[in-house]
Design a protein around this motif. Structure first.
Motif, PDB file in Angstrom:
ATOM      1  N   LEU A 264       0.831  -1.203   0.000  1.00 42.10           N
ATOM      2  CA  LEU A 264       0.000   0.000   0.000  1.00 42.10           C
ATOM      3  C   LEU A 264       0.865   1.252   0.000  1.00 42.10           C
ATOM      4  N   GLY A 265       2.083   1.120   0.485  1.00 35.24           N
ATOM      5  CA  GLY A 265       3.014   2.236   0.524  1.00 35.24           C
ATOM      6  C   GLY A 265       4.408   1.711   0.794  1.00 35.24           C
ATOM      7  N   ARG A 266       5.394   2.546   0.502  1.00 39.50           N
ATOM      8  CA  ARG A 266       6.790   2.155   0.732  1.00 39.50           C
ATOM      9  C   ARG A 266       7.604   3.360   1.179  1.00 39.50           C
ATOM     10  N   TYR A 267       8.604   3.043   1.969  1.00 42.18           N
ATOM     11  CA  TYR A 267       9.603   4.038   2.373  1.00 42.18           C
ATOM     12  C   TYR A 267      10.896   3.710   1.657  1.00 42.18           C
ATOM     13  N   PHE A 268      11.459   4.693   0.982  1.00 40.57           N
ATOM     14  CA  PHE A 268      12.735   4.537   0.297  1.00 40.57           C
ATOM     15  C   PHE A 268      13.765   5.404   1.010  1.00 40.57           C
ATOM     16  N   PRO A 269      14.816   4.796   1.602  1.00 41.60           N
ATOM     17  CA  PRO A 269      15.825   5.591   2.304  1.00 41.60           C
ATOM     18  C   PRO A 269      16.597   6.492   1.343  1.00 41.60           C
ATOM     19  N   ALA A 270      17.198   7.509   1.911  1.00 34.79           N
ATOM     20  CA  ALA A 270      17.975   8.465   1.121  1.00 34.79           C
ATOM     21  C   ALA A 270      19.175   7.774   0.488  1.00 34.79           C
ATOM     22  N   ASP A 271      19.540   8.258  -0.682  1.00 36.96           N
ATOM     23  CA  ASP A 271      20.727   7.780  -1.381  1.00 36.96           C
ATOM     24  C   ASP A 271      21.537   9.007  -1.790  1.00 36.96           C
ATOM     25  N   PRO A 272      22.442   9.464  -0.907  1.00 40.56           N
ATOM     26  CA  PRO A 272      23.203  10.682  -1.198  1.00 40.56           C
ATOM     27  C   PRO A 272      24.029  10.582  -2.479  1.00 40.56           C
TER      28      PRO A 272
ATOM     29  N   ALA B  81      23.210   9.222  -5.237  1.00 42.08           N
ATOM     30  CA  ALA B  81      22.332   9.517  -6.380  1.00 42.08           C
ATOM     31  C   ALA B  81      21.624  10.849  -6.218  1.00 42.08           C
ATOM     32  N   GLY B  82      21.834  11.523  -5.077  1.00 46.63           N
ATOM     33  CA  GLY B  82      21.192  12.811  -4.841  1.00 46.63           C
ATOM     34  C   GLY B  82      19.722  12.692  -4.462  1.00 46.63           C
ATOM     35  N   LEU B  83      19.334  11.546  -3.883  1.00 45.11           N
ATOM     36  CA  LEU B  83      17.943  11.328  -3.504  1.00 45.11           C
ATOM     37  C   LEU B  83      17.764  11.462  -2.001  1.00 45.11           C
ATOM     38  N   THR B  84      16.687  12.120  -1.592  1.00 43.51           N
ATOM     39  CA  THR B  84      16.360  12.231  -0.176  1.00 43.51           C
ATOM     40  C   THR B  84      15.441  11.083   0.218  1.00 43.51           C
ATOM     41  N   ASP B  85      15.100  11.012   1.507  1.00 43.85           N
ATOM     42  CA  ASP B  85      14.136  10.010   1.959  1.00 43.85           C
ATOM     43  C   ASP B  85      12.816  10.247   1.230  1.00 43.85           C
TER      44      ASP B  85
END
Length: 142
Positions: free
Chosen positions: A86-94, A96-100
């Motif tokens: 129903l939903g997902r949490y994706f941790p930050a990947d510095p 790749a420049g992605l935040t949480d």
């Protein structure tokens, strides 16, 4: 007038103004609830749930991105083999420049709800679960 000259505007005007009644208006006026689409109502439910959490956890959630997708990807996580996410949490990947990021999946959530009240309650629950996972807390603490 040459035979090969066609006036396209005359043909399209005939279709849009059938039998001289004028152009058709919207089926529903904007004042009725049916004017909004299901996806717009879902987005509003997500925004409301996030705003309620940000009142208390604004510092921790300032860099978190919240998103909505139609359905989860076809490659489930190992712990999601028996159920639809129903939903997902994706941790930050510095690197790749992605935040949480927290993503909710609209169609699986909407298919489990019969009315707007159930939808808002389930969206609230899914957002709380994912944010609790992000913060390392119990969902009941939020």
């Amino acid at each position: 007038m040459p035979d090969d000259l066609v006036i396209p505007s005359r043909r399209s005007a005939r279709r849009r103004d059938r039998r001289g009644r004028g152009l058709r208006g919207p089926l529903l006026p904007p004042t009725l609830p049916g004017w909004r689409t299901r996806s717009e109502e879902f987005d509003d439910a997500v925004l409301g749930a996030v705003e309620r959490l940000e009142k208390r956890w604004s510092r921790q959630l300032s860099a978190v991105e919240f998103g909505v997708e139609e359905v989860p990807p076809s490659d489930p996580s190992p712990w999601e083999r028996d159920a639809v996410a129903l939903g997902r949490y994706f941790p930050a990947d510095p690197a790749a420049g992605l935040t949480d990021r927290v993503v909710l999946y609209r169609r699986p959530i909407q298919s489990r709800c019969e009315d707007a009240t159930e939808l808002h309650a389930l969206v609230e629950e899914v957002v709380r679960e994912q944010v609790a996972h992000l913060l390392g807390r119990d969902p009941d603490d939020l």
